[in-house]
Design a protein around this motif. Structure first.
Motif, PDB file in Angstrom:
ATOM      1  N   ILE A 152       0.880  -1.132   0.006  1.00 13.47           N
ATOM      2  CA  ILE A 152      -0.014  -0.048   0.100  1.00 13.47           C
ATOM      3  C   ILE A 152       0.790   1.297   0.040  1.00 13.47           C
ATOM      4  O   ILE A 152       0.561   2.326  -0.748  1.00 13.47           O
ATOM      5  N   VAL A 153       1.936   1.164   0.746  1.00 14.09           N
ATOM      6  CA  VAL A 153       2.808   2.334   0.886  1.00 14.09           C
ATOM      7  C   VAL A 153       3.673   2.618  -0.351  1.00 14.09           C
ATOM      8  O   VAL A 153       3.681   3.694  -0.718  1.00 14.09           O
ATOM      9  N   ASN A 154       3.885   1.538  -1.217  1.00 12.30           N
ATOM     10  CA  ASN A 154       4.871   1.748  -2.440  1.00 12.30           C
ATOM     11  C   ASN A 154       4.381   0.634  -3.111  1.00 12.30           C
ATOM     12  O   ASN A 154       4.625  -0.179  -3.666  1.00 12.30           O
ATOM     13  N   PRO A 155       2.799   0.766  -4.020  1.00 14.13           N
ATOM     14  CA  PRO A 155       2.506  -0.328  -4.942  1.00 14.13           C
ATOM     15  C   PRO A 155       3.168  -0.169  -6.059  1.00 14.13           C
ATOM     16  O   PRO A 155       3.185  -1.231  -6.744  1.00 14.13           O
ATOM     17  N   PHE A 156       4.235   0.813  -6.600  1.00 15.27           N
ATOM     18  CA  PHE A 156       4.897   0.381  -7.823  1.00 15.27           C
ATOM     19  C   PHE A 156       5.946  -0.636  -7.456  1.00 15.27           C
ATOM     20  O   PHE A 156       6.186  -1.626  -8.322  1.00 15.27           O
ATOM     21  N   ALA A 157       6.595  -0.457  -6.113  1.00 17.21           N
ATOM     22  CA  ALA A 157       7.608  -1.496  -5.772  1.00 17.21           C
ATOM     23  C   ALA A 157       6.841  -2.838  -5.812  1.00 17.21           C
ATOM     24  O   ALA A 157       7.406  -3.895  -6.297  1.00 17.21           O
ATOM     25  N   PHE A 158       5.686  -2.946  -5.278  1.00 18.48           N
ATOM     26  CA  PHE A 158       5.098  -4.280  -5.320  1.00 18.48           C
ATOM     27  C   PHE A 158       4.848  -4.876  -6.603  1.00 18.48           C
ATOM     28  O   PHE A 158       4.954  -6.006  -6.672  1.00 18.48           O
ATOM     29  N   GLY A 159       4.250  -3.946  -7.544  1.00 17.24           N
ATOM     30  CA  GLY A 159       4.121  -4.601  -8.944  1.00 17.24           C
ATOM     31  C   GLY A 159       5.227  -4.994  -9.631  1.00 17.24           C
ATOM     32  O   GLY A 159       5.247  -6.210 -10.292  1.00 17.24           O
ATOM     33  N   LEU A 160       6.669  -4.447  -9.510  1.00 18.23           N
ATOM     34  CA  LEU A 160       7.787  -4.677 -10.115  1.00 18.23           C
ATOM     35  C   LEU A 160       8.262  -6.100  -9.298  1.00 18.23           C
ATOM     36  O   LEU A 160       8.755  -7.080 -10.137  1.00 18.23           O
ATOM     37  N   PHE A 161       7.897  -6.314  -8.006  1.00 17.15           N
ATOM     38  CA  PHE A 161       8.338  -7.431  -7.320  1.00 17.15           C
ATOM     39  C   PHE A 161       7.541  -8.607  -7.799  1.00 17.15           C
ATOM     40  O   PHE A 161       8.029  -9.651  -7.750  1.00 17.15           O
ATOM     41  N   VAL A 162       6.327  -8.481  -7.860  1.00 15.19           N
ATOM     42  CA  VAL A 162       5.398  -9.497  -8.260  1.00 15.19           C
ATOM     43  C   VAL A 162       5.882 -10.074  -9.701  1.00 15.19           C
ATOM     44  O   VAL A 162       5.865 -11.228 -10.019  1.00 15.19           O
ATOM     45  N   VAL A 163       6.113  -9.085 -10.673  1.00 13.43           N
ATOM     46  CA  VAL A 163       6.489  -9.397 -11.869  1.00 13.43           C
ATOM     47  C   VAL A 163       7.919 -10.242 -11.909  1.00 13.43           C
ATOM     48  O   VAL A 163       8.168 -11.466 -12.590  1.00 13.43           O
ATOM     49  N   ALA A 164       8.873  -9.750 -11.156  1.00 18.43           N
ATOM     50  CA  ALA A 164       9.904 -10.311 -11.099  1.00 18.43           C
ATOM     51  C   ALA A 164      10.183 -11.696 -10.319  1.00 18.43           C
ATOM     52  O   ALA A 164      10.909 -12.587 -10.569  1.00 18.43           O
ATOM     53  N   ASN A 165       9.284 -11.657  -9.370  1.00 19.56           N
ATOM     54  CA  ASN A 165       9.019 -12.916  -8.655  1.00 19.56           C
ATOM     55  C   ASN A 165       8.516 -14.075  -9.333  1.00 19.56           C
ATOM     56  O   ASN A 165       8.890 -15.232  -9.308  1.00 19.56           O
ATOM     57  N   LEU A 166       7.575 -13.767 -10.512  1.00 16.93           N
ATOM     58  CA  LEU A 166       7.090 -14.699 -11.227  1.00 16.93           C
ATOM     59  C   LEU A 166       8.205 -15.180 -12.350  1.00 16.93           C
ATOM     60  O   LEU A 166       8.366 -16.384 -12.513  1.00 16.93           O
ATOM     61  N   ALA A 167       9.210 -14.671 -12.642  1.00 15.72           N
ATOM     62  CA  ALA A 167      10.356 -14.879 -13.453  1.00 15.72           C
ATOM     63  C   ALA A 167      11.201 -15.917 -12.486  1.00 15.72           C
ATOM     64  O   ALA A 167      11.836 -16.731 -12.739  1.00 15.72           O
ATOM     65  N   GLU A 168      11.526 -15.241 -11.467  1.00 16.50           N
ATOM     66  CA  GLU A 168      12.202 -16.008 -10.509  1.00 16.50           C
ATOM     67  C   GLU A 168      11.738 -17.704 -10.108  1.00 16.50           C
ATOM     68  O   GLU A 168      12.555 -18.330 -10.049  1.00 16.50           O
ATOM     69  N   ILE A 169      10.500 -17.658 -10.015  1.00 19.06           N
ATOM     70  CA  ILE A 169       9.705 -19.078  -9.717  1.00 19.06           C
ATOM     71  C   ILE A 169       9.444 -19.708 -11.153  1.00 19.06           C
ATOM     72  O   ILE A 169       9.092 -20.986 -11.240  1.00 19.06           O
ATOM     73  N   GLY A 170       9.630 -19.067 -12.195  1.00 17.52           N
ATOM     74  CA  GLY A 170       9.516 -19.647 -13.639  1.00 17.52           C
ATOM     75  C   GLY A 170       8.034 -20.153 -13.998  1.00 17.52           C
ATOM     76  O   GLY A 170       7.751 -20.877 -14.395  1.00 17.52           O
ATOM     77  N   ARG A 171       7.124 -19.015 -13.642  1.00 24.45           N
ATOM     78  CA  ARG A 171       5.747 -19.061 -13.937  1.00 24.45           C
ATOM     79  C   ARG A 171       5.726 -18.223 -15.236  1.00 24.45           C
ATOM     80  O   ARG A 171       6.182 -17.384 -15.638  1.00 24.45           O
ATOM     81  N   ASN A 172       4.311 -18.599 -15.891  1.00 21.69           N
ATOM     82  CA  ASN A 172       4.023 -17.931 -17.023  1.00 21.69           C
ATOM     83  C   ASN A 172       3.788 -16.136 -16.703  1.00 21.69           C
ATOM     84  O   ASN A 172       3.424 -16.139 -15.556  1.00 21.69           O
ATOM     85  N   PRO A 173       4.194 -15.356 -17.641  1.00 23.17           N
ATOM     86  CA  PRO A 173       4.709 -15.848 -18.988  1.00 23.17           C
ATOM     87  C   PRO A 173       6.219 -16.147 -19.091  1.00 23.17           C
ATOM     88  O   PRO A 173       6.821 -15.813 -20.083  1.00 23.17           O
ATOM     89  N   PHE A 174       6.698 -16.386 -17.775  1.00 26.50           N
ATOM     90  CA  PHE A 174       8.439 -16.792 -17.805  1.00 26.50           C
ATOM     91  C   PHE A 174       8.616 -17.952 -17.617  1.00 26.50           C
ATOM     92  O   PHE A 174       9.679 -18.080 -16.919  1.00 26.50           O
ATOM     93  N   ASP A 175       7.876 -18.829 -18.181  1.00 28.16           N
ATOM     94  CA  ASP A 175       8.330 -20.332 -17.899  1.00 28.16           C
ATOM     95  C   ASP A 175       9.337 -20.764 -18.919  1.00 28.16           C
ATOM     96  O   ASP A 175       9.097 -21.844 -19.653  1.00 28.16           O
ATOM     97  N   ILE A 176      10.245 -20.252 -19.087  1.00 27.10           N
ATOM     98  CA  ILE A 176      11.218 -20.119 -20.136  1.00 27.10           C
ATOM     99  C   ILE A 176      12.196 -21.476 -19.984  1.00 27.10           C
ATOM    100  O   ILE A 176      12.429 -22.230 -20.894  1.00 27.10           O
ATOM    101  N   PRO A 177      12.666 -21.720 -18.785  1.00 30.66           N
ATOM    102  CA  PRO A 177      13.408 -23.071 -18.593  1.00 30.66           C
ATOM    103  C   PRO A 177      12.853 -24.322 -18.960  1.00 30.66           C
ATOM    104  O   PRO A 177      13.456 -25.430 -19.510  1.00 30.66           O
ATOM    105  N   GLU A 178      11.460 -24.094 -19.038  1.00 31.32           N
ATOM    106  CA  GLU A 178      10.686 -25.620 -19.443  1.00 31.32           C
ATOM    107  C   GLU A 178      10.232 -25.657 -20.812  1.00 31.32           C
ATOM    108  O   GLU A 178      10.508 -26.417 -21.614  1.00 31.32           O
ATOM    109  N   ALA A 179       9.324 -24.488 -21.190  1.00 30.20           N
ATOM    110  CA  ALA A 179       8.843 -24.269 -22.402  1.00 30.20           C
ATOM    111  C   ALA A 179       8.323 -25.636 -23.230  1.00 30.20           C
ATOM    112  O   ALA A 179       9.079 -25.798 -24.230  1.00 30.20           O
ATOM    113  N   PRO A 180       7.529 -26.339 -22.654  1.00 27.23           N
ATOM    114  CA  PRO A 180       7.038 -27.449 -23.462  1.00 27.23           C
ATOM    115  C   PRO A 180       7.020 -27.512 -24.835  1.00 27.23           C
ATOM    116  O   PRO A 180       7.446 -28.449 -25.509  1.00 27.23           O
TER     117      PRO A 180
END
Length: 364
Positions: A227-255
């Protein structure tokens, strides 16, 4: 304190200390036994989450998003698919490809889930009654969570290289490229949380978000950093998706491109360990997000039910990842690298500078 029930233990203590005191175990040996028991209990909670999420919840959620019928015939609500899937996978033959580089091939499936389990060791999961479900609270605990999570990339590289398969190797190399592109923005964004709190201790990061931000119509809004910094929260969510390899960043598996990437040549118990590690890292990503931006285990009601709120927030993140899996198309590897280095990195540093300026102005 008398030995006996864990309910007699003061909640201010860490979980291993509570177990040690409740069992009345003296000395260093008692502390070691208490720590092992506490780690075993917390670890099994996370494994239970993974057991429900992988074989059952993932299928049910994806089916709901895509208007299909998921598992519903094996036990009530299809829940018996969980032990059925475990037996099915473990009963398959373990095939080792010719030319595999052992022991790297054998160690890779162990490193992935182990790195996630280590990450949970410093996460404050809140209270469950009088129990304080946090294993350790070192001064650099927040940094340790990212260090442990990053070990996952080593596992993927080991698996890709050791499998003697070009598709597996490509998956491992993609994992490295993805990690480099998003690990730096992820950590830089997380540093804005450290600037706000002035500490790397995870318990203090959660405590800093307990203060009231403002009150509207009698409703108090907490100072969660989302709530204090929603911009940082949004950045962190996107980067976190890439960190755990979930769509749209499931590149290491990419069936559709590289079969299954780094895990193409794994079967039976080895595949189960990779599958387990993948979902453990999703929950670890949700736990880190909860810790850094969603107030940890805080929520309406008494502190004694904090663990319930922690579980709700972590599972909400899991639900979000499954929505992404059903709704968002995968980006290409070159697009991912460009988004990471040209977009996320610049935005994360901009957020860090603005946060530092804001905190400096408020402090002065």
């Amino acid at each position: 304190m008398a030995a006996g029930s864990l309910l007699d233990v003061a909640p201010a203590q860490l979980f291993p200390e509570q177990v040690t005191n409740a069992l009345g175990l003296p000395g260093v040996i008692g502390e070691a036994v208490g720590a092992l028991i506490a780690a075993f209990l917390v670890g099994n909670i996370m494994l239970a989450f993974t057991g429900v999420a992988g074989p059952w919840a993932k299928r049910k959620i994806t089916a709901a998003f895509t208007d299909r019928i998921a598992v519903d015939r094996i036990g009530p609500f299809g829940l018996l698919i969980i032990p059925a899937a475990a037996v099915q996978l473990l009963a398959k033959e373990l095939i080792i490809p010719e030319g595999a580089d052992r022991p790297s091939y054998d160690l890779a499936p162990l490193v992935l889930p182990a790195s996630a389990m280590l990450g949970f060791s410093v996460i404050p999961m809140g209270q469950l009654g009088p129990l304080n479900l946090q294993l350790a609270d070192p001064e650099v605990g927040f940094a340790l969570t990212f260090a442990f999570a990053s070990i996952a990339s080593i596992s993927l590289v080991m698996a890709g290289y050791a499998s003697n398969n070009k598709y597996s190797l490509l998956g491992g190399l993609r994992a490295v490229a993805q990690n480099l592109a998003y690990e730096i923005p992820l950590i830089v964004t997380a540093m804005s949380v450290v600037i706000f709190t002035g500490s790397l201790r995870t318990s203090e990061i959660v405590a800093a978000q307990q203060q009231a931000l403002f009150t509207v119509a009698g409703v108090t809004v907490p100072s969660w950093f989302a709530i204090v910094n929603p911009f940082a929260f949004g950045l962190f969510v996107v980067a976190n998706l890439a960190e755990i390899g979930r769509n749209p960043f499931d590149i290491p598996e990419a069936p559709t491109e590289i079969v299954a990437g780094y895990q193409t040549e794994y079967s039976s118990s080895y595949f189960v360990l990779f599958y387990l590690g993948e979902f453990l890292h999703i929950f670890l990503g949700g736990a880190i997000l909860t810790l850094a931006f969603l107030g940890g285990a805080s929520g309406p009601g008494p502190a004694s039910i904090g663990f319930v709120w922690f579980v709700v927030k972590v599972w909400a993140f899991f639900l979000f990842t499954q929505w992404c899996r059903s709704a968002l198309p995968r980006v290409r590897i070159d697009q991912l690298i460009e988004i990471g280095w040209k977009g996320m990195l610049v935005l994360s540093f901009a957020n860090l500078i603005l946060t530092a300026v804001l905190v400096g102005v408020i402090a002065s």
